[in-house]
Design a protein around this motif. Structure first.
Motif, mmCIF file in Angstrom:
data_model
loop_
_atom_site.group_PDB
_atom_site.id
_atom_site.type_symbol
_atom_site.label_atom_id
_atom_site.label_comp_id
_atom_site.label_asym_id
_atom_site.label_seq_id
_atom_site.Cartn_x
_atom_site.Cartn_y
_atom_site.Cartn_z
ATOM 1 N N ARG A 56 62.777 -5.293 -6.359
ATOM 2 C CA ARG A 56 62.634 -4.195 -5.397
ATOM 3 C C ARG A 56 63.328 -4.657 -4.121
ATOM 4 O O ARG A 56 62.958 -5.691 -3.548
ATOM 5 C CB ARG A 56 61.151 -3.927 -5.168
ATOM 6 C CG ARG A 56 60.833 -2.896 -4.101
ATOM 7 C CD ARG A 56 59.306 -2.785 -3.957
ATOM 8 N NE ARG A 56 58.926 -1.984 -2.833
ATOM 9 C CZ ARG A 56 58.698 -0.665 -2.876
ATOM 10 N NH1 ARG A 56 58.817 -0.029 -4.012
ATOM 11 N NH2 ARG A 56 58.364 0.000 -1.785
ATOM 12 N N TRP A 68 56.152 -1.896 -13.475
ATOM 13 C CA TRP A 68 56.084 -0.769 -12.543
ATOM 14 C C TRP A 68 54.662 -0.599 -12.021
ATOM 15 O O TRP A 68 54.459 -0.202 -10.875
ATOM 16 C CB TRP A 68 56.584 0.519 -13.207
ATOM 17 C CG TRP A 68 58.064 0.492 -13.394
ATOM 18 C CD1 TRP A 68 58.755 0.279 -14.551
ATOM 19 C CD2 TRP A 68 59.051 0.655 -12.374
ATOM 20 N NE1 TRP A 68 60.102 0.292 -14.316
ATOM 21 C CE2 TRP A 68 60.320 0.534 -12.988
ATOM 22 C CE3 TRP A 68 58.996 0.888 -11.007
ATOM 23 C CZ2 TRP A 68 61.512 0.639 -12.276
ATOM 24 C CZ3 TRP A 68 60.180 0.990 -10.294
ATOM 25 C CH2 TRP A 68 61.413 0.866 -10.933
ATOM 26 N N HIS A 108 65.442 -0.233 -6.725
ATOM 27 C CA HIS A 108 64.948 -1.123 -7.769
ATOM 28 C C HIS A 108 66.063 -1.464 -8.744
ATOM 29 O O HIS A 108 66.918 -0.625 -9.029
ATOM 30 C CB HIS A 108 63.790 -0.458 -8.522
ATOM 31 C CG HIS A 108 62.613 -0.199 -7.656
ATOM 32 N ND1 HIS A 108 62.440 0.994 -6.997
ATOM 33 C CD2 HIS A 108 61.569 -0.988 -7.309
ATOM 34 C CE1 HIS A 108 61.317 0.937 -6.291
ATOM 35 N NE2 HIS A 108 60.777 -0.254 -6.461
#
Length: 106
Positions: free
Chosen positions: A4, A61, A94
């Protein structure tokens, strides 16, 4: 593994203070979240600005959602970020990590 990435810029003279601030806020915020695999901070000073690239590594996630909330594309800011940052960029990016840093390999 998912990376990220977030970018932010501060005045060059605030670069060291903002770096220290990241170690009080964003770094522990990520590291204390289950599923975080580590953090990398890059800084580039150019002209009158210091640019930071904050890269956090995650195992899923769901782990990112635990840190960032349901809208994983939305940047996560802390109380005093407005004091330093020239702009609050609204989103993050991401990436799928294809070749992790040596220290992150299983």
């Amino acid at each position: 593994m998912i990376a990220r990435t977030w970018h932010g810029a501060v005045r060059a003279e605030d670069g060291d203070r903002y770096h220290a601030y990241l170690f009080q806020t964003g770094v522990p915020g990520c590291r204390e979240t289950p599923g975080n695999l580590g953090v990398t901070i890059l800084r580039r000073t150019e002209g009158g600005e210091a640019h930071f690239l904050f890269i956090s590594y995650w195992d899923s996630w769901d782990a990112i959602r635990a840190f960032a909330g349901e809208d994983v594309e939305k940047a996560h800011y802390y109380a005093e970020d407005r004091k330093y940052l020239l702009e609050l960029e609204p989103t993050v990016t991401h990436y799928e990590v294809l070749e992790p840093p040596e220290t992150m390999r299983a």
